[in-house]
Design an enzyme around this catalytic site. Structure first.
Site, mmCIF file in Angstrom:
data_model
loop_
_atom_site.group_PDB
_atom_site.id
_atom_site.type_symbol
_atom_site.label_atom_id
_atom_site.label_comp_id
_atom_site.label_asym_id
_atom_site.label_seq_id
_atom_site.Cartn_x
_atom_site.Cartn_y
_atom_site.Cartn_z
ATOM 1 N N HIS A 29 0.832 -1.202 0.000
ATOM 2 C CA HIS A 29 0.000 0.000 0.000
ATOM 3 C C HIS A 29 0.869 1.255 0.000
ATOM 4 O O HIS A 29 1.234 1.759 1.069
ATOM 5 C CB HIS A 29 -0.898 0.001 1.234
ATOM 6 C CG HIS A 29 -1.818 -1.191 1.317
ATOM 7 N ND1 HIS A 29 -1.383 -2.442 1.693
ATOM 8 C CD2 HIS A 29 -3.140 -1.315 1.051
ATOM 9 C CE1 HIS A 29 -2.410 -3.295 1.667
ATOM 10 N NE2 HIS A 29 -3.479 -2.636 1.286
ATOM 11 N N HIS A 260 -3.999 3.188 -3.502
ATOM 12 C CA HIS A 260 -4.177 2.702 -2.120
ATOM 13 C C HIS A 260 -3.447 1.385 -1.855
ATOM 14 O O HIS A 260 -2.635 1.304 -0.947
ATOM 15 C CB HIS A 260 -5.667 2.524 -1.800
ATOM 16 C CG HIS A 260 -5.914 1.701 -0.567
ATOM 17 N ND1 HIS A 260 -5.803 2.234 0.695
ATOM 18 C CD2 HIS A 260 -6.233 0.387 -0.394
ATOM 19 C CE1 HIS A 260 -6.044 1.285 1.588
ATOM 20 N NE2 HIS A 260 -6.306 0.160 0.970
ATOM 21 N N ARG A 355 -17.894 -16.898 39.219
ATOM 22 C CA ARG A 355 -17.702 -15.430 39.097
ATOM 23 C C ARG A 355 -17.406 -14.836 40.462
ATOM 24 O O ARG A 355 -16.613 -13.914 40.604
ATOM 25 C CB ARG A 355 -18.913 -14.770 38.442
ATOM 26 C CG ARG A 355 -20.213 -14.897 39.203
ATOM 27 C CD ARG A 355 -21.307 -14.021 38.587
ATOM 28 N NE ARG A 355 -22.611 -14.296 39.184
ATOM 29 C CZ ARG A 355 -23.627 -13.470 39.180
ATOM 30 N NH1 ARG A 355 -23.532 -12.291 38.587
ATOM 31 N NH2 ARG A 355 -24.787 -13.786 39.737
ATOM 32 N N GLU A 409 -17.525 -3.175 24.728
ATOM 33 C CA GLU A 409 -16.684 -4.363 24.864
ATOM 34 C C GLU A 409 -15.475 -4.309 23.934
ATOM 35 O O GLU A 409 -14.362 -4.679 24.302
ATOM 36 C CB GLU A 409 -17.486 -5.634 24.549
ATOM 37 C CG GLU A 409 -18.637 -5.917 25.494
ATOM 38 C CD GLU A 409 -19.915 -5.199 25.115
ATOM 39 O OE1 GLU A 409 -19.916 -4.465 24.090
ATOM 40 O OE2 GLU A 409 -20.924 -5.353 25.822
ATOM 41 N N PHE A 435 -20.598 -11.869 24.930
ATOM 42 C CA PHE A 435 -20.160 -10.642 24.267
ATOM 43 C C PHE A 435 -18.676 -10.652 23.936
ATOM 44 O O PHE A 435 -18.145 -9.652 23.452
ATOM 45 C CB PHE A 435 -20.578 -9.419 25.088
ATOM 46 C CG PHE A 435 -22.072 -9.312 25.236
ATOM 47 C CD1 PHE A 435 -22.888 -9.480 24.126
ATOM 48 C CD2 PHE A 435 -22.671 -9.085 26.452
ATOM 49 C CE1 PHE A 435 -24.276 -9.430 24.239
ATOM 50 C CE2 PHE A 435 -24.057 -9.020 26.583
ATOM 51 C CZ PHE A 435 -24.863 -9.195 25.471
ATOM 52 N N HIS A 459 -21.205 -15.624 33.142
ATOM 53 C CA HIS A 459 -22.480 -16.058 32.555
ATOM 54 C C HIS A 459 -22.178 -16.959 31.357
ATOM 55 O O HIS A 459 -22.568 -16.694 30.227
ATOM 56 C CB HIS A 459 -23.347 -14.852 32.173
ATOM 57 C CG HIS A 459 -23.779 -14.034 33.356
ATOM 58 N ND1 HIS A 459 -22.881 -13.462 34.218
ATOM 59 C CD2 HIS A 459 -25.006 -13.707 33.822
ATOM 60 C CE1 HIS A 459 -23.541 -12.818 35.176
ATOM 61 N NE2 HIS A 459 -24.832 -12.948 34.973
ATOM 62 N N ASP A 467 -32.283 -15.086 30.775
ATOM 63 C CA ASP A 467 -31.984 -14.096 29.729
ATOM 64 C C ASP A 467 -32.062 -14.701 28.331
ATOM 65 O O ASP A 467 -32.185 -13.978 27.343
ATOM 66 C CB ASP A 467 -30.620 -13.431 29.972
ATOM 67 C CG ASP A 467 -30.730 -12.221 30.899
ATOM 68 O OD1 ASP A 467 -31.861 -11.744 31.127
ATOM 69 O OD2 ASP A 467 -29.696 -11.755 31.387
ATOM 70 N N HIS A 471 -28.208 -14.413 25.153
ATOM 71 C CA HIS A 471 -27.210 -14.187 26.189
ATOM 72 C C HIS A 471 -26.505 -15.471 26.630
ATOM 73 O O HIS A 471 -25.641 -15.420 27.493
ATOM 74 C CB HIS A 471 -27.858 -13.510 27.403
ATOM 75 C CG HIS A 471 -28.126 -12.059 27.194
ATOM 76 N ND1 HIS A 471 -28.913 -11.588 26.164
ATOM 77 C CD2 HIS A 471 -27.702 -10.952 27.862
ATOM 78 C CE1 HIS A 471 -28.965 -10.274 26.218
ATOM 79 N NE2 HIS A 471 -28.241 -9.857 27.230
ATOM 80 N N ARG A 518 -22.579 -18.020 36.477
ATOM 81 C CA ARG A 518 -23.474 -17.196 37.291
ATOM 82 C C ARG A 518 -23.985 -18.019 38.477
ATOM 83 O O ARG A 518 -24.230 -17.491 39.553
ATOM 84 C CB ARG A 518 -24.659 -16.757 36.408
ATOM 85 C CG ARG A 518 -25.742 -16.008 37.153
ATOM 86 C CD ARG A 518 -26.820 -15.507 36.183
ATOM 87 N NE ARG A 518 -27.777 -14.651 36.847
ATOM 88 C CZ ARG A 518 -29.067 -14.982 37.048
ATOM 89 N NH1 ARG A 518 -29.546 -16.107 36.606
ATOM 90 N NH2 ARG A 518 -29.872 -14.139 37.674
#
Lengths: 660, 660
Positions: A29, A260, A355, A409, A435, A459, A467, A471, A518
C-alpha cells in the site's frame, strides 16, 4: 530548524522507500505512506521523544499507525531514524516470508513497532489504552518517571469502524489530553471517494465526544507543527484533521484509490521521481537526507539520559517497583499469597459461583499486585471484577485501579491491549462470555501479539437462565479455543478459579479468558494441593483403577460428572473424572502426560454445556458428548439443564448404553 | 383523542404488566418498560400503522426495541393491542421455558416481534436495514405498495456500542428520513449513572452524522407526539431524545440502577400501585383501559384494507412479483439458470479464484433474482460482489441494487439482518473472511433468527499471501462452523461455487457464509451433474474402489488433495477424495450417507489451510490433519503453503507413513 526544502526531501525519502519497497514486493500500500509522509516527518523530527538506541525506554512517546496497511511508513521511519534492527535490507525484504517488514506492522518483529495494526480501528483504541496507562502511571510514579504523549495516525477506515466511536468517546470522557490523533483525511477509500459511503462531519463528531479538533493542510509542515503544539497544550484529547493527497507525488495516480493498495508500476514511479526531483535509485537515500534523519533520531538522547538520572535518583523502593513493573515480573510474594488462599479454600470449601470465586481470588491478587487495573463493560456487579483495592478511575483522578469502560466491549478489549503494550500494568476486564463476540478482533490481536490481558467472561452457558439464547454462549468456548495462543479457562470451583488466575498472570506473553458461572457450584477440590493442577490444562480429579468409564468435563459440568461418577460407582462401574479447565495448556503437555490423562477406558464421555466441537480430541469421534447442539432457551437454569439433557442421569445412561 | 388521564392509565397498564411479570418470573428488567411506557403509548395509539389481525402486512410500520432487555414493553403492547397470539397467560409465563415471552424478544416467538434483540446496538442497526429495504422497495414498487416508517427505541447501551456509530452514520449518509429513533435518555446504566463512563453529547453526535434531533420530556405525551410529527416531516433520519425516569412510578427505586435488571419486590410494587392509583391485582388490566388499547389496535384497519385494494388493483405482474418477493420464494426460472450455468462451466472449465467464480455466479443470479441487494464493506473490487445488474444505491437514488456499506462490517451485517427481516429482498455482503470477527454478533443473530442473509467472505486463508497474519483467517472456519444453523460454505471451484450459491439462496430460513479464495484454483469438477452435490455438504469427488486412503478437503485444498491422490495412485495406493464444501449440511444427511462418505479406509486425512478443530468428525481423532496450528505469516502465498507444510507432498508423506 529544518528548512522547508530539507523537510520535503526528508518526507520524500519516506515516499520513495515506500513506493520502491511495494514495487519490489509487487504487493502493498504505497498511498498512505506517500500521503502521510509530511505529517510523520514533522512529528518525528520536531516532537517525538524516543531513543532508537533504547527503543523500550518506558517514558518514550508512543506512535501508533492505526492505518496499518501503510506499514511502509513505519518501516521507513525506523530505518531512517537509525533503529539498529531495521536495515535497508529489511526494507528490501518487505512482505517476504520471515522478514521483519511484514505486510502490516507486527509487534515484536522490530523495535519501534508499538502494536500490531491492520484490522482497522484497533490501533486507535490501542492508543487510548496507552494514554490511559500513561496517565495512570504518571499518577502513581510521578511525572518525573512517566510523562509522555501518545500519537496515533488513523485513516477514514479507522474512523468508520464502530470501535473508533467506543475509543473516541472513552478517551473524551477520560480527558486523555496527551492523546493526539492525526486523521489522514485523504477522502479516498478502496471503493473510491469516501463520499460513496460516508458523509460524517468528523470534527463535529469528535467535539461531541469532548475532543479538541484542528484542521490543517497535511502537506504544510509548519501548519502541522503549530497544530501539534496547540494539541499538546489542550486539556482534552486532540484530533488533527490533516487534509492530504493519497499517493502524494505520483503525477497520474495521486488522489485516487488506485494508489491505495497496489504497486504504482515502473512508469508511474519514474514519473514520480521526476516530479519530486529524486534522482537516486531505488532504496538509495541521499547522504544529506539520511544524515538529517539520523540526527533527528538523536533528538531525545539528552532527555533519555536525564530520565535515567531521575530514575537512578529515585527512592530505591520506587525505582525497584517501577523497574519490576516494566519488566512484567510478578512480585515475590505472589505465589505464597495464592498458596495461602488455596489452603483457606481447602478448609472453607465454599459453594459459590465461579464469578464470585473470581472476585475472591482477585481480592487476594489485587492485594499483592499493584499493577492490575480492572474494569467492566458496564457489568461490574455481574462480573464481580471490583475488589476492595480497586477504586474507580474518574476523568480527574487516576489514582484508582478500576475503569468503567461503559457498554463498549470492543473498545475495552482494544484499550486493554494498549495498556498491556504500554507496560507497567496488567489489565483485566469484565464482560459476559456471549459478548466476547463483540471484542473478538481485539482478543485475536492480543493472542497474535502475545500480550498479557485477562478477560473475565461470566455467565458462561445456559446456566445463566432466563436471559435466553441471545445471552447464552453455546459456541463461544469452541470459538475462543480456536484462537491460537489464547488460554481459555473454565474452572470448576473456587480452587480451580484461583489456579487459573495464577496461570493467567504467570504467562507474560499470552492472553487469557476466564469463563465463569453465574450459578453456584459445589467444590470439586476439597484438599489442598501445592501443585497448580490447572496449569496442566486437564488432570485426574477423581481417579479410578481400571476405569471402565472416563468422564471429561469443564466448569459447571464437573459437578455433573462427579455425580454421575458416584452413581456409576454405586453400580460397580469404575469411573474416572478428568477436569479440563484449559484445552490449550493440556495439548502443550508432554505426550506421556496427555496419553495418561486421556487413558484407555472403553467408554469416554465429555460433558460441557456447549457444543461438541473440539472435544473429540479427548473422547475420540466415537466418544459420547453430553452438551448442546443448538442455541439455548429462556427459562430457569435448572430446567434448562434438564431440557437439554445435561444431567448426571444422562451421563449415567450414556455410559451404561455404551457398556452394554 | 385520548385524554391525558386515559393516556396515563394506558401507559400504567404497560408498567404494571411489566413489573408484575418480572416479579412473577423473579427475573427480568422492569426499568425500561416503566420508563418508556409513555413513549410507546403515544407511538402505538397515535402513529403506528399496523394490523394485529395481519401482523405480516408488508407495508406496516416497523417497531424495533433495540434495548431488548425491556422485552416486557413489547409483550405488554402486543397483548394490550390485541395480537391474537399474545394472551395474558403468555405474559404470566414470562421467561419460562417454552414460553413466547422469552427473556429478550425472540423473532418468531410471537407476531409483532420484528427482530431478536438483546445484544445492544443490534436492533438499531436492524432498523437501519429495514429503512433501507423500505426505501428500496418504495422505489421499485411505488409508494402505493410500500411507504412506511421504521421506529426504533434505543437505550444508552445501544448508543455506546460501536455498532451504533456504523448504523447511525450509514443512515445519515443514506438520508433514511423515515427512520425515527427514540433515545430512552434515562441517564442510568448497570454500573450506575451514565456519567461514570460516558459524556458524549448525543445530539451533536447524531447531527454530525446528518440526523435531525429533537429533545423532549419522555413523560409528556403531547411533546412526544409533536416530536414524532416533526420527525415524520424531516428529510433526514430523526433522533428524539426522550428524557425519562427509569422505573417511572416506583416511589423508592425509580431513577436508579436498582430498577434496571431486578424485580422490584413486593413492597415496592405495592408502593407503586399506591403511587399510581392502580387498584387492580397483578395481571389485571381495567376494562376501560384494555378497551382503549384494543381500539388503538384497530387504528389502521382501514389503512390496511385500502392497501389491500391497491395491491388487488395493481397490474398482475407487479402484484405477483410483490407477493412472491414477500413470500420469500425464488422465481421459477432460477434452477434452470443455475443448471445452464453449470453446463457452461463443465465446458469452459475455468481456472479462477472462487471470489471471481462467485462474481460469475452472481452475474447469473442477479439476472434472474431482482430481489438480491448486494454490497461490500469497502472491498468491492476484492470481494467481487458487484455485477452488471447492481448499480450503486446513492442517498438520492435507490433504484440501484448495491450498497457501499463503508468500512462498517458490523453495521453491514446487522443492516442486512434488517433487510432480510423486512422482507422483499435478499441481502448479500462482501468482506474479508478475517473480518467476520467484526460482525460475528450479527451473524449469530441471523442464525438464531433463521433468516436468509448471505455473507461473501473472500481472502479465506493464508492463500491471500502478503497481507500477513492480521488478514489471514486460521480459526475462522472453525469459529463460524461453531454457530448453530449457519451454513458455512468453502467451495473448491467455479461449479461448487455456483452450487453453494444455489443452496444458500434456496434456504429461506438460514444464513450462509461463502469462504472464497483470492488465488486461482483449477477446476475440481469437470463434468456436468444435474444434482447439486454441494447440497450434501460433502461428497465423493474422486472415488476409488478399496481405497486405502481417503482425503477430505475443502476449498483451495481440494486441488492439493487431488494432486496427492494422483501421486498416491501412481504408487499403487488406492485413494479417494471427498470434497467438503459445507460441514453443517453434511451432518444433517441420513446416517447411511454419512457413513458411506466417511468410509472405512485405513488412512483418513483432512486438508484445510486452517486449524484442525472440527475435522475429527471426518477423520477421527487418530486421523491425519494437514493444515495450520498457528497464526499465518506475511509472504507470497505459494511460499506460505510450503512453509506451513500444506502441500501434496506432505499429504503423500503422511499417507505413506500411516500405511507403513
Amino acid at each position: 530548524m529544518i528548512s522547508r526544502d530539507k523537510h520535503n526531501r526528508m518526507a520524500n525519502a519516506i515516499r520513495f522507500l515506500a513506493m520502491d519497497a511495494v514495487e519490489k514486493a509487487n504487493s502493498g500500500h504505497p498511498g498512505l505512506p506517500m500521503g502521510a509522509a509530511d505529517i510523520a516527518t514533522v512529528l518525528f523530527t520536531r516532537f517525538m521523544t524516543f531513543d532508537p538506541k533504547a527503543p523500550l525506554w518506558p517514558d518514550r512517546d508512543r506512535f501508533v499507525l492505526s492505518a496499518g496497511h501503510g506499514s511502509m511508513l513505519i518501516y521507513s521511519l525506523l530505518y531512517l531514524l537509525g533503529y539498529e534492527d531495521m536495515s535497508i535490507e529489511d526494507i528490501k525484504n518487505f512482505r517476504q516470508l520471515g522478514s521483519k517488514t511484514a505486510g502490516h506492522p507486527e509487534y515484536g518483529h522490530a523495535s519501534g513497532i508499538e502494536t500490531t495494526t491492520g484490522p482497522l480501528g484497533q490501533g486507535l483504541a490501542n492508543a487510548v489504552g496507552m494514554a490511559i496507562a500513561e496517565r495512570k502511571l504518571e499518577t502513581e510514579f510521578g511525572s518525573e518517571l512517566m510523562s509522555h504523549y501518545t500519537y496515533v495516525l488513523a485513516g477514514d477506515g479507522c474512523l468508520m469502524e464502530g470501535i473508533s466511536q467506543e475509543a473516541i468517546s472513552l478517551a473524551g470522557h477520560l480527558k486523555l489530553n496527551k492523546l493526539i490523533l492525526f486523521w489522514d483525511d485523504n477522502g479516498i477509500s478502496i471503493d473510491g471517494a469516501i463520499s460513496l459511503a460516508d458523509s460524517t462531519d468528523q470534527h463535529a463528531r469528535f467535539r461531541a465526544c469532548h475532543w479538541n479538533t484542528i484542521a490543517v493542510d497535511g502537506h504544510d509542515p509548519d501548519a502541522i507543527a503549530a497544530a501539534i503544539e496547540q494539541a499538546q497544550k489542550s486539556d482534552k484529547p486532540t484530533m488533527i484533521a490533516c487534509k492530504t493527497v493519497i499517493g502524494f507525488g505520483a503525477p497520474n495516480k495521486a488522489g485516487t484509490h488506485k494508489v491505495h493498495g497496489s504497486p504504482l508500476g515502473a512508469d508511474e514511479i519514474a514519473a514520480t521521481r521526476k516530479a519530486l526531483n529524486w534522482e537516486e535509485e531505488a532504496f538509495v537515500v541521499p547522504a544529506d537526507v539520511l544524515d538529517a534523519w539520523r540526527l533527528a533520531g538523536l533528538r531525545s538522547t539528552k532527555a533519555h539520559r536525564e530520565w535515567q538520572d531521575r530514575l537512578a535518583a529515585a527512592a530505591p523502593e520506587k525505582k525497584g517497583e517501577f523497574t519490576r513493573r516494566f519488566a512484567g515480573e510478578l512480585p515475590g510474594n505472589f505465589d505464597s499469597a495464592i498458596a495461602d488462599y488455596k489452603k483457606k479454600l481447602a478448609e472453607t470449601k465454599p459453594t459459590v459461583a465461579t464469578r464470585k470465586a473470581s472476585e475472591d481470588a482477585l481480592e487476594i491478587i489485587n492485594g499483592v499486585l499493584p499493577e492490575t487495573i480492572g474494569g467492566s463493560a458496564d457489568l461490574t456487579g455481574s462480573n464481580n471484577t471490583k475488589t476492595s483495592q480497586t477504586k474507580s478511575i474518574t476523568p480527574d483522578d487516576f489514582s484508582g485501579r478500576y475503569i468503567h469502560y461503559g457498554i463498549r466491549e470492543h473498545g475495552m478489549a482494544a484499550a486493554m491491549n494498549g495498556i498491556a503494550l504500554h507496560g507497567g500494568l496488567i489489565p483485566y476486564s469484565g464482560g459476559f462470555l456471549i459478548f466476547s463476540d463483540y471484542c473478538r478482533p481485539s482478543i485475536r490481536l492480543a493472542a497474535l501479539m502475545g500480550i498479557r490481558v485477562i478477560h473475565v467472561l461470566t455467565h458462561d452457558s445456559i446456566g445463566l437462565g432466563e436471559d435466553g439464547p441471545t445471552h447464552q454462549p453455546v459456541e463461544h468456548m469452541a470459538a475462543l479455543r480456536a484462537i491460537p495462543n489464547l488460554m481459555m479457562f473454565r474452572p470448576a470451583d473456587a480452587t480451580e478459579t484461583a489456579e487459573c488466575w495464577q496461570v493467567a498472570l504467570e504467562h507474560k506473553h499470552r492472553p487469557s479468558g476466564m469463563a465463569l458461572t453465574r450459578q453456584n457450584l459445589v467444590p470439586a477440590r476439597t484438599e489442598y494441593n501445592e501443585k497448580n493442577l490447572c496449569a496442566y490444562g486437564a488432570y485426574d480429579l477423581a481417579p479410578a483403577d481400571g476405569a471402565k468409564v472416563t468422564i471429561f468435563a469443564s466448569g459447571s459440568e464437573v459437578e455433573i460428572a462427579m455425580k454421575a461418577r458416584a452413581a456409576l460407582e454405586d453400580k460397580g462401574v469404575a469411573t474416572r473424572v478428568v477436569s479440563v479447565p484449559c484445552f490449550e495448556l493440556f495439548f502443550e503437555q508432554p505426550e506421556d502426560y496427555r496419553k495418561a490423562i486421556i487413558g484407555n477406558s472403553p467408554v469416554k464421555i465429555a460433558v460441557e454445556a456447549a457444543i461438541r466441537q473440539g472435544w473429540d480430541s479427548f473422547i475420540g469421534s466415537d466418544g459420547v458428548f453430553i452438551g448442546m447442539n443448538s442455541f439455548g432457551a429462556s427459562g430457569p437454569y435448572k430446567e434448562l439443564y434438564k431440557h437439554f439433557g445435561i444431567t448426571p442421569e444422562a451421563v449415567v445412561a450414556a455410559a451404561e448404553s455404551k457398556l452394554s
